[in-house]
Motif scaffolding. Structure first.
Motif, PDB file in Angstrom:
ATOM      1  N   THR A 154       1.097  -0.932  -0.013  1.00 55.94           N
ATOM      2  CA  THR A 154      -0.210  -0.028   0.315  1.00 55.94           C
ATOM      3  C   THR A 154       0.996   1.156   0.002  1.00 55.94           C
ATOM      4  O   THR A 154       1.961   1.492   1.149  1.00 55.94           O
ATOM      5  CB  THR A 154      -0.791  -0.357   1.458  1.00 55.94           C
TER       6      THR A 154
ATOM      7  N   ILE B 262      -3.870  -3.148  -7.974  1.00 52.11           N
ATOM      8  CA  ILE B 262      -5.245  -3.747  -7.398  1.00 52.11           C
ATOM      9  C   ILE B 262      -5.981  -2.580  -7.022  1.00 52.11           C
ATOM     10  O   ILE B 262      -7.344  -3.099  -7.177  1.00 52.11           O
ATOM     11  CB  ILE B 262      -5.239  -5.046  -6.607  1.00 52.11           C
ATOM     12  N   LYS B 263      -5.702  -2.115  -7.049  1.00 50.53           N
ATOM     13  CA  LYS B 263      -6.601  -0.727  -6.019  1.00 50.53           C
ATOM     14  C   LYS B 263      -5.605   0.626  -6.387  1.00 50.53           C
ATOM     15  O   LYS B 263      -4.802   0.898  -6.033  1.00 50.53           O
ATOM     16  CB  LYS B 263      -6.629  -0.792  -4.275  1.00 50.53           C
TER      17      LYS B 263
ATOM     18  N   LYS C  90      -7.364   4.686  -5.210  1.00 47.69           N
ATOM     19  CA  LYS C  90      -8.394   5.365  -4.054  1.00 47.69           C
ATOM     20  C   LYS C  90      -7.995   6.940  -4.671  1.00 47.69           C
ATOM     21  O   LYS C  90      -6.604   7.075  -3.838  1.00 47.69           O
ATOM     22  CB  LYS C  90      -8.232   4.823  -2.746  1.00 47.69           C
TER      23      LYS C  90
ATOM     24  N   GLN D 240      -2.672   0.354  -4.199  1.00 47.42           N
ATOM     25  CA  GLN D 240      -2.403  -0.752  -3.443  1.00 47.42           C
ATOM     26  C   GLN D 240      -1.870  -1.702  -4.460  1.00 47.42           C
ATOM     27  O   GLN D 240      -2.716  -2.133  -5.956  1.00 47.42           O
ATOM     28  CB  GLN D 240      -3.281  -2.044  -2.908  1.00 47.42           C
TER      29      GLN D 240
END
Length: 147
Positions: free
Chosen positions: A65, A116-117, A119, A136
């Motif tokens: 992260t 994968i992420k 934000k 991430q």
């Protein structure tokens, strides 16, 4: 005895497999998730209730992260969009630790990273905080290297 490394003096270098240079906006303020876990297989021997045998299984890796202040560079957004049209697109990443004189002391090397992420920052007109985005990454291997 060597002094422990500091946790605030680091850089993150992410290089997509389809490009020779690292992503330009990869200056992060937080990095978490550099981890590997050995899966343990437990075997019980029939009739021997006082002991169990533990065998090392496969390795499992965490998810990295990364957080940074939102800038006008959209390279992370472009990377995650590009993986939609090319699901096999990966990147390599290195988290480099520095000492007080800014000399590299160690590197965490991650292979076959997949975003994968991503934000977007929370927006609130009442706060005067920086806009922070979060990325991430899933990775397939993690290696520790000394300089």
């Amino acid at each position: 005895m060597a002094a422990p490394f500091t946790a605030f003096n680091f850089s993150v270098e992410i290089t997509r497999d389809d490009r020779p240079t690292p992503l330009a906006g990869a200056a992060f303020t937080e990095c978490d998730g550099l981890e590997m876990t050995v899966e343990v297989k437990t075997i019980r021997e029939g009739g021997n209730n006082g002991r169990q045998i533990r065998l090392a299984g496969g390795l499992a890796f965490g998810q990295l992260t990364l957080k940074r202040g939102l800038t006008e560079g959209f390279d992370m957004w472009q990377w995650i969009n590009d993986t939609r049209s090319n699901p096999s697109l990966r990147a390599s990443a290195e988290v480099v630790l520095f000492d007080a004189s800014h000399a590299p002391t160690a590197r965490f090397v991650l292979t076959r990273c997949l975003p994968i992420k991503l934000k977007a920052p929370a927006l609130n007109a009442k706060d005067g905080l920086l806009a922070v985005e979060e990325l991430q990454l899933a990775y397939e291997s993690l290696e520790w290297r000394q300089p």
